[in-house]
Motif scaffolding. Structure first.
Motif, PDB file in Angstrom:
ATOM      1  N   ARG A  88       0.826  -1.208   0.000  1.00  0.00           N
ATOM      2  CA  ARG A  88       0.000   0.000   0.000  1.00  0.00           C
ATOM      3  C   ARG A  88       0.861   1.258   0.000  1.00  0.00           C
ATOM      4  NH1 ARG A  88      -2.454   3.551   3.586  1.00  0.00           N
ATOM      5  NH2 ARG A  88      -4.491   4.270   2.919  1.00  0.00           N
ATOM      6  N   ARG A  89       1.901   1.268   0.848  1.00  0.00           N
ATOM      7  CA  ARG A  89       2.795   2.436   0.893  1.00  0.00           C
ATOM      8  C   ARG A  89       3.488   2.656  -0.446  1.00  0.00           C
ATOM      9  NH1 ARG A  89       4.055   0.327   6.044  1.00  0.00           N
ATOM     10  NH2 ARG A  89       5.868  -0.692   5.151  1.00  0.00           N
ATOM     11  N   ALA A  90       3.929   1.575  -1.073  1.00  0.00           N
ATOM     12  CA  ALA A  90       4.622   1.695  -2.362  1.00  0.00           C
ATOM     13  C   ALA A  90       3.688   2.232  -3.439  1.00  0.00           C
ATOM     14  CB  ALA A  90       5.183   0.337  -2.783  1.00  0.00           C
ATOM     15  N   ARG A  91       2.452   1.770  -3.436  1.00  0.00           N
ATOM     16  CA  ARG A  91       1.494   2.249  -4.438  1.00  0.00           C
ATOM     17  C   ARG A  91       1.141   3.708  -4.215  1.00  0.00           C
ATOM     18  NH1 ARG A  91      -1.994  -3.317  -4.572  1.00  0.00           N
ATOM     19  NH2 ARG A  91      -0.589  -4.394  -5.994  1.00  0.00           N
ATOM     20  N   ILE A  92       1.023   4.106  -2.963  1.00  0.00           N
ATOM     21  CA  ILE A  92       0.756   5.518  -2.665  1.00  0.00           C
ATOM     22  C   ILE A  92       1.929   6.377  -3.132  1.00  0.00           C
ATOM     23  CG2 ILE A  92       0.527   7.199  -0.788  1.00  0.00           C
ATOM     24  CD1 ILE A  92      -1.162   5.044   0.678  1.00  0.00           C
ATOM     25  N   ALA A  93       3.148   5.939  -2.840  1.00  0.00           N
ATOM     26  CA  ALA A  93       4.339   6.691  -3.255  1.00  0.00           C
ATOM     27  C   ALA A  93       4.415   6.773  -4.780  1.00  0.00           C
ATOM     28  CB  ALA A  93       5.602   6.031  -2.703  1.00  0.00           C
ATOM     29  N   LEU A  94       4.095   5.690  -5.453  1.00  0.00           N
ATOM     30  CA  LEU A  94       4.098   5.676  -6.915  1.00  0.00           C
ATOM     31  C   LEU A  94       3.103   6.686  -7.462  1.00  0.00           C
ATOM     32  CD1 LEU A  94       5.306   4.174  -9.383  1.00  0.00           C
ATOM     33  CD2 LEU A  94       3.388   2.578  -9.202  1.00  0.00           C
ATOM     34  N   GLY A  95       1.958   6.799  -6.821  1.00  0.00           N
ATOM     35  CA  GLY A  95       0.943   7.759  -7.249  1.00  0.00           C
ATOM     36  C   GLY A  95       1.356   9.205  -7.080  1.00  0.00           C
ATOM     37  N   HIS A  96       2.344   9.472  -6.249  1.00  0.00           N
ATOM     38  CA  HIS A  96       2.813  10.846  -6.025  1.00  0.00           C
ATOM     39  C   HIS A  96       3.936  11.264  -6.974  1.00  0.00           C
ATOM     40  CE1 HIS A  96       0.357  11.755  -2.558  1.00  0.00           C
ATOM     41  NE2 HIS A  96       0.668  10.572  -2.040  1.00  0.00           N
ATOM     42  N   ILE A 152      11.830   6.203 -14.977  1.00  0.00           N
ATOM     43  CA  ILE A 152      11.833   4.795 -14.585  1.00  0.00           C
ATOM     44  C   ILE A 152      11.069   3.906 -15.564  1.00  0.00           C
ATOM     45  CG2 ILE A 152      12.205   5.249 -12.133  1.00  0.00           C
ATOM     46  CD1 ILE A 152       9.249   4.839 -11.636  1.00  0.00           C
ATOM     47  N   GLY A 153      10.543   4.512 -16.615  1.00  0.00           N
ATOM     48  CA  GLY A 153       9.924   3.739 -17.686  1.00  0.00           C
ATOM     49  C   GLY A 153       8.542   3.205 -17.388  1.00  0.00           C
ATOM     50  N   ILE A 154       7.760   3.956 -16.629  1.00  0.00           N
ATOM     51  CA  ILE A 154       6.401   3.538 -16.307  1.00  0.00           C
ATOM     52  C   ILE A 154       5.433   4.608 -16.816  1.00  0.00           C
ATOM     53  CG2 ILE A 154       4.767   2.978 -14.466  1.00  0.00           C
ATOM     54  CD1 ILE A 154       7.090   2.047 -12.781  1.00  0.00           C
ATOM     55  N   SER A 155       4.419   4.177 -17.528  1.00  0.00           N
ATOM     56  CA  SER A 155       3.448   5.125 -18.070  1.00  0.00           C
ATOM     57  C   SER A 155       2.451   5.542 -16.983  1.00  0.00           C
ATOM     58  CB  SER A 155       2.684   4.501 -19.233  1.00  0.00           C
ATOM     59  OG  SER A 155       1.790   3.514 -18.773  1.00  0.00           O
ATOM     60  N   PRO A 156       1.912   6.741 -17.109  1.00  0.00           N
ATOM     61  CA  PRO A 156       0.899   7.194 -16.147  1.00  0.00           C
ATOM     62  C   PRO A 156      -0.331   6.271 -16.107  1.00  0.00           C
ATOM     63  CG  PRO A 156       1.737   9.055 -17.384  1.00  0.00           C
ATOM     64  CD  PRO A 156       2.300   7.825 -18.018  1.00  0.00           C
ATOM     65  N   VAL A 157      -0.671   5.677 -17.227  1.00  0.00           N
ATOM     66  CA  VAL A 157      -1.808   4.746 -17.270  1.00  0.00           C
ATOM     67  C   VAL A 157      -1.510   3.513 -16.412  1.00  0.00           C
ATOM     68  CG1 VAL A 157      -3.176   3.240 -18.772  1.00  0.00           C
ATOM     69  CG2 VAL A 157      -2.563   5.539 -19.540  1.00  0.00           C
ATOM     70  N   ARG A 158      -0.298   3.002 -16.536  1.00  0.00           N
ATOM     71  CA  ARG A 158       0.088   1.840 -15.728  1.00  0.00           C
ATOM     72  C   ARG A 158       0.089   2.186 -14.241  1.00  0.00           C
ATOM     73  NH1 ARG A 158       5.651  -1.694 -16.069  1.00  0.00           N
ATOM     74  NH2 ARG A 158       5.062  -3.178 -14.467  1.00  0.00           N
ATOM     75  N   VAL A 159       0.546   3.376 -13.906  1.00  0.00           N
ATOM     76  CA  VAL A 159       0.531   3.831 -12.509  1.00  0.00           C
ATOM     77  C   VAL A 159      -0.904   3.902 -12.008  1.00  0.00           C
ATOM     78  CG1 VAL A 159       0.981   5.786 -10.974  1.00  0.00           C
ATOM     79  CG2 VAL A 159       2.706   5.065 -12.613  1.00  0.00           C
ATOM     80  N   GLU A 160      -1.776   4.466 -12.808  1.00  0.00           N
ATOM     81  CA  GLU A 160      -3.182   4.578 -12.415  1.00  0.00           C
ATOM     82  C   GLU A 160      -3.792   3.202 -12.162  1.00  0.00           C
ATOM     83  OE1 GLU A 160      -6.397   6.659 -11.216  1.00  0.00           O
ATOM     84  OE2 GLU A 160      -4.520   7.546 -11.881  1.00  0.00           O
ATOM     85  N   ASN A 161      -3.494   2.259 -13.032  1.00  0.00           N
ATOM     86  CA  ASN A 161      -3.991   0.895 -12.842  1.00  0.00           C
ATOM     87  C   ASN A 161      -3.417   0.269 -11.570  1.00  0.00           C
ATOM     88  OD1 ASN A 161      -5.514   0.958 -15.184  1.00  0.00           O
ATOM     89  ND2 ASN A 161      -3.888   0.085 -16.440  1.00  0.00           N
ATOM     90  N   GLU A 162      -2.163   0.530 -11.312  1.00  0.00           N
ATOM     91  CA  GLU A 162      -1.497  -0.049 -10.138  1.00  0.00           C
ATOM     92  C   GLU A 162      -2.064   0.515  -8.836  1.00  0.00           C
ATOM     93  OE1 GLU A 162       0.953  -2.621  -8.119  1.00  0.00           O
ATOM     94  OE2 GLU A 162       0.621  -2.557 -10.277  1.00  0.00           O
ATOM     95  N   ILE A 163      -2.260   1.815  -8.769  1.00  0.00           N
ATOM     96  CA  ILE A 163      -2.716   2.404  -7.511  1.00  0.00           C
ATOM     97  C   ILE A 163      -4.196   2.119  -7.243  1.00  0.00           C
ATOM     98  CG2 ILE A 163      -0.948   4.179  -7.471  1.00  0.00           C
ATOM     99  CD1 ILE A 163      -3.020   6.209  -8.369  1.00  0.00           C
ATOM    100  N   ARG A 164      -4.932   1.700  -8.253  1.00  0.00           N
ATOM    101  CA  ARG A 164      -6.344   1.342  -8.059  1.00  0.00           C
ATOM    102  C   ARG A 164      -6.508  -0.098  -7.558  1.00  0.00           C
ATOM    103  NH1 ARG A 164     -10.222   4.798 -10.356  1.00  0.00           N
ATOM    104  NH2 ARG A 164      -9.257   6.478 -11.524  1.00  0.00           N
TER     105      ARG A 164
END
Length: 65
Positions: free
Chosen positions: A30-38, A47-59
């Motif tokens: 949970r902490r890692a996903r929150i940090a990724l969202g920020h 780091i080679g991650i798309s905003p769409v992938r981040v959105e999917n991950e934090i959801r």
């Protein structure tokens, strides 16, 4: 008068330890996903991650590791 001592076991059973580790893993996820969202898009590009992938991950729910 005889003394009565209460003993407290500091040992957890194997199931208890496994449960503690599972909860710790959930909290870390949970902490890692929150940090990724920020992170901003510049850092995500680095780091080679798309905003769409981040959105999917934090959801994803915390238990979905």
């Amino acid at each position: 008068m005889p003394s009565v001592s209460l003993q407290r076991s500091s040992r957890l059973g194997r199931k208890g330890i496994s449960l503690v580790r599972l909860v710790q893993t959930w909290m870390a996820t949970r902490r890692a996903r929150i940090a990724l969202g920020h992170l901003d898009t510049h850092l995500l590009d680095d780091i080679g991650i798309s905003p769409v992938r981040v959105e999917n991950e934090i959801r994803r729910p915390f238990w979905d590791i």
